[in-house]
Design a protein around this motif. Structure first.
Motif, short mmCIF file in Angstrom:
data_model
loop_
_atom_site.label_atom_id
_atom_site.label_comp_id
_atom_site.label_asym_id
_atom_site.label_seq_id
_atom_site.Cartn_x
_atom_site.Cartn_y
_atom_site.Cartn_z
N CYS A 1 -22.11 29.99 -48.09
CA CYS A 1 -23.14 29.81 -49.12
C CYS A 1 -24.52 29.73 -48.47
O CYS A 1 -25.50 30.32 -48.96
CB CYS A 1 -22.88 28.53 -49.92
SG CYS A 1 -21.51 28.63 -51.05
N ALA A 2 -24.61 28.97 -47.37
CA ALA A 2 -25.89 28.83 -46.68
C ALA A 2 -26.37 30.18 -46.16
O ALA A 2 -27.57 30.48 -46.18
CB ALA A 2 -25.75 27.83 -45.53
N GLU A 3 -25.43 31.01 -45.70
CA GLU A 3 -25.78 32.33 -45.18
C GLU A 3 -26.30 33.23 -46.32
O GLU A 3 -27.29 33.94 -46.16
CB GLU A 3 -24.55 32.97 -44.53
CG GLU A 3 -24.83 34.25 -43.79
CD GLU A 3 -25.68 34.04 -42.56
OE1 GLU A 3 -26.45 34.94 -42.21
OE2 GLU A 3 -25.58 32.95 -41.93
N VAL A 4 -25.63 33.17 -47.47
CA VAL A 4 -26.06 33.95 -48.63
C VAL A 4 -27.44 33.51 -49.10
O VAL A 4 -28.33 34.33 -49.36
CB VAL A 4 -25.03 33.83 -49.78
CG1 VAL A 4 -25.59 34.44 -51.07
CG2 VAL A 4 -23.72 34.50 -49.41
N PHE A 5 -27.63 32.19 -49.19
CA PHE A 5 -28.91 31.64 -49.65
C PHE A 5 -30.03 32.04 -48.70
O PHE A 5 -31.13 32.41 -49.13
CB PHE A 5 -28.81 30.12 -49.74
CG PHE A 5 -30.05 29.46 -50.24
CD1 PHE A 5 -30.35 29.42 -51.60
CD2 PHE A 5 -30.96 28.89 -49.35
CE1 PHE A 5 -31.51 28.82 -52.07
CE2 PHE A 5 -32.12 28.29 -49.81
CZ PHE A 5 -32.39 28.25 -51.17
N LYS B 1 -24.79 34.14 -34.93
CA LYS B 1 -24.67 34.98 -36.11
C LYS B 1 -25.50 34.40 -37.25
O LYS B 1 -25.70 33.20 -37.33
CB LYS B 1 -23.21 35.09 -36.54
CG LYS B 1 -22.32 35.80 -35.52
CD LYS B 1 -20.90 35.91 -36.02
CE LYS B 1 -20.01 36.63 -35.01
NZ LYS B 1 -18.61 36.75 -35.49
N GLY B 2 -25.96 35.27 -38.12
CA GLY B 2 -26.73 34.80 -39.26
C GLY B 2 -28.00 35.60 -39.44
O GLY B 2 -28.53 36.18 -38.49
N ASN B 3 -28.46 35.63 -40.67
CA ASN B 3 -29.68 36.37 -40.99
C ASN B 3 -30.90 35.66 -40.45
O ASN B 3 -31.05 34.45 -40.58
CB ASN B 3 -29.80 36.53 -42.51
CG ASN B 3 -28.68 37.38 -43.07
OD1 ASN B 3 -28.54 38.53 -42.71
ND2 ASN B 3 -27.89 36.81 -43.96
N LYS B 4 -31.78 36.41 -39.84
CA LYS B 4 -33.06 35.88 -39.34
C LYS B 4 -34.17 36.80 -39.81
O LYS B 4 -34.00 38.02 -39.84
CB LYS B 4 -33.04 35.79 -37.82
CG LYS B 4 -32.02 34.82 -37.24
CD LYS B 4 -32.10 34.79 -35.71
CE LYS B 4 -31.15 33.76 -35.13
NZ LYS B 4 -29.73 34.10 -35.36
N TRP C 1 -22.89 32.91 -59.64
CA TRP C 1 -23.46 32.59 -58.33
C TRP C 1 -24.23 31.26 -58.33
O TRP C 1 -24.44 30.67 -57.28
CB TRP C 1 -24.36 33.73 -57.87
CG TRP C 1 -23.58 34.92 -57.43
CD1 TRP C 1 -22.78 35.70 -58.22
CD2 TRP C 1 -23.48 35.46 -56.11
NE1 TRP C 1 -22.18 36.69 -57.48
CE2 TRP C 1 -22.60 36.58 -56.17
CE3 TRP C 1 -24.03 35.12 -54.89
CZ2 TRP C 1 -22.28 37.33 -55.07
CZ3 TRP C 1 -23.72 35.89 -53.78
CH2 TRP C 1 -22.84 36.97 -53.87
N ASN C 2 -24.63 30.78 -59.49
CA ASN C 2 -25.30 29.48 -59.56
C ASN C 2 -24.36 28.36 -59.13
O ASN C 2 -24.81 27.31 -58.66
CB ASN C 2 -25.80 29.21 -60.99
CG ASN C 2 -27.03 30.03 -61.32
OD1 ASN C 2 -27.89 30.23 -60.46
ND2 ASN C 2 -27.11 30.51 -62.55
N LEU C 3 -23.05 28.58 -59.29
CA LEU C 3 -22.07 27.57 -58.86
C LEU C 3 -22.13 27.39 -57.35
O LEU C 3 -21.98 26.27 -56.84
CB LEU C 3 -20.66 27.98 -59.29
CG LEU C 3 -20.42 28.14 -60.80
CD1 LEU C 3 -18.97 28.51 -61.06
CD2 LEU C 3 -20.80 26.87 -61.55
N LEU C 4 -22.33 28.50 -56.62
CA LEU C 4 -22.42 28.41 -55.16
C LEU C 4 -23.67 27.64 -54.74
O LEU C 4 -23.63 26.83 -53.82
CB LEU C 4 -22.44 29.81 -54.55
CG LEU C 4 -21.19 30.67 -54.75
CD1 LEU C 4 -21.38 32.03 -54.12
CD2 LEU C 4 -19.97 29.97 -54.17
#
Length: 318
Positions: A80-84, A289-292, A15-18
């Motif tokens: 990736c931005a969503e996961v982060f 959409k997206g985490n808030k 996951w560090n690659l992402l």
């Protein structure tokens, strides 16, 4: 279906690659990403190569002097931005298990957002949730929208030209633009000025004052007055456009409700035309959409509810 999309992919991927890939895209290059991460350039380059091998995709087209994210790379960056962001929200989600709302809200905003409606709405929310923290970044409207798509801010307040289906838009307030000159201009404090007298006068304006941009109606105002088509000064900041008008660089447009205090103070003077002036809507925008975090959700809901409950005429500034 590619091997990279099989069921074992999330268990086998480093996951560090992402995270490294996300920084490469945001920093627009291997060298900049290495500096940002405090790593050596070959380490970052190798991480990108490993990720592309694992994904069996070309994510970035890179040649000497050129850097371009591929369509697949852009899609991966968004995920990736969503996961982060989801991971970064974990402490706030855990912390907000009590009764008092906490968390941080980041706002991307155009420089000319000066309206009592916005201030009063924000003040009411602040009183209700005193432990929430806030940061506001000023940028051009197109950058606001770009950053919202990349999930870098909670929401944005800006001008909107073309709408993107991934974003939710609510006209927050309407402002009216007029032309002004500074105290050293020959038209200052003249009550009988004919529109044709403005022909050829030096002018200043906003960087978005173009035929195909969000302030094209303001450009049409300058064209109507036949001001010099060659702008003597431009800025993305309302305060700097105001400064150029006051210091005599040229005649320029400003929202009437913002310029009013300067007119009363003897720093600005409104010029013709006085009727059929351009009206511009300033929008409240957030990603659908997206985490808030809980604070972001609460403030977004608070703004939308207040906007819907307030008639547009009460949110219009003349």
């Amino acid at each position: 279906m590619m091997k990279a999309l099989n069921k074992r992919f999330p268990w086998e991927l480093d996951w560090n690659l992402l995270r490294t890939f996300m920084v490469i895209v945001e920093q627009q290059g291997i060298t900049n990403a290495a500096d940002h991460l405090g790593l050596k350039q070959p380490t970052v380059s190798n991480a990108l190569r490993r990720l592309e091998t694992r994904m069996e995709l070309r994510l970035i087209e890179r040649t000497p002097g050129s850097f371009k994210v591929t369509q697949q790379g852009e899609l991966l960056y968004q995920e990736c931005a969503e996961v982060f962001r989801a991971i970064s929200l974990l402490p706030e989600l855990i912390e907000n298990t009590g009764n008092e709302l906490t968390g941080h809200i980041s706002i991307a905003m155009a420089s000319h957002v000066i309206a009592d409606f916005f201030d009063h709405t924000l003040a009411a929310f602040s009183r209700e949730h005193p432990k929430i923290t806030l940061s506001i970044s000023i940028m051009e409207s197109k950058e606001v929208l770009k950053n919202l798509l990349q999930k870098k801010f909670s929401f944005g307040i800006c001008l909107v030209d073309q709408k993107d289906s991934r974003l939710d838009y609510h006209p927050m307030f309407r402002e009216t633009f007029a032309l002004y000159c500074g105290p050293d201009h020959r038209f200052f404090q003249r009550n009988t000025i004919k529109l044709q007298e403005l022909e050829g006068e030096p002018s200043v304006s906003f960087q978005t004052d173009h035929q195909q941009d969000v302030l094209r109606s303001v450009r049409e105002l300058r064209v109507k007055a036949r001001l010099s088509p060659h702008l003597r000064g431009v800025s993305s900041s309302l305060q700097e456009v105001r400064r150029m008008i006051i210091t005599g660089f040229g005649i320029g447009p400003l929202p009437i409700h913002i310029a009013r205090k300067d007119v009363e103070a003897g720093l600005l003077w409104q010029l013709p035309p006085y009727k059929n002036l351009p009206e511009v809507d300033v929008h409240f925008v957030h990603k659908l959409k997206g985490n808030k975090n809980p604070a972001e959700k609460a403030l977004i809901d608070h703004f939308i509810k207040t906007i819907k409950a307030t008639p547009l005429q009460e949110r219009t500034y003349l």
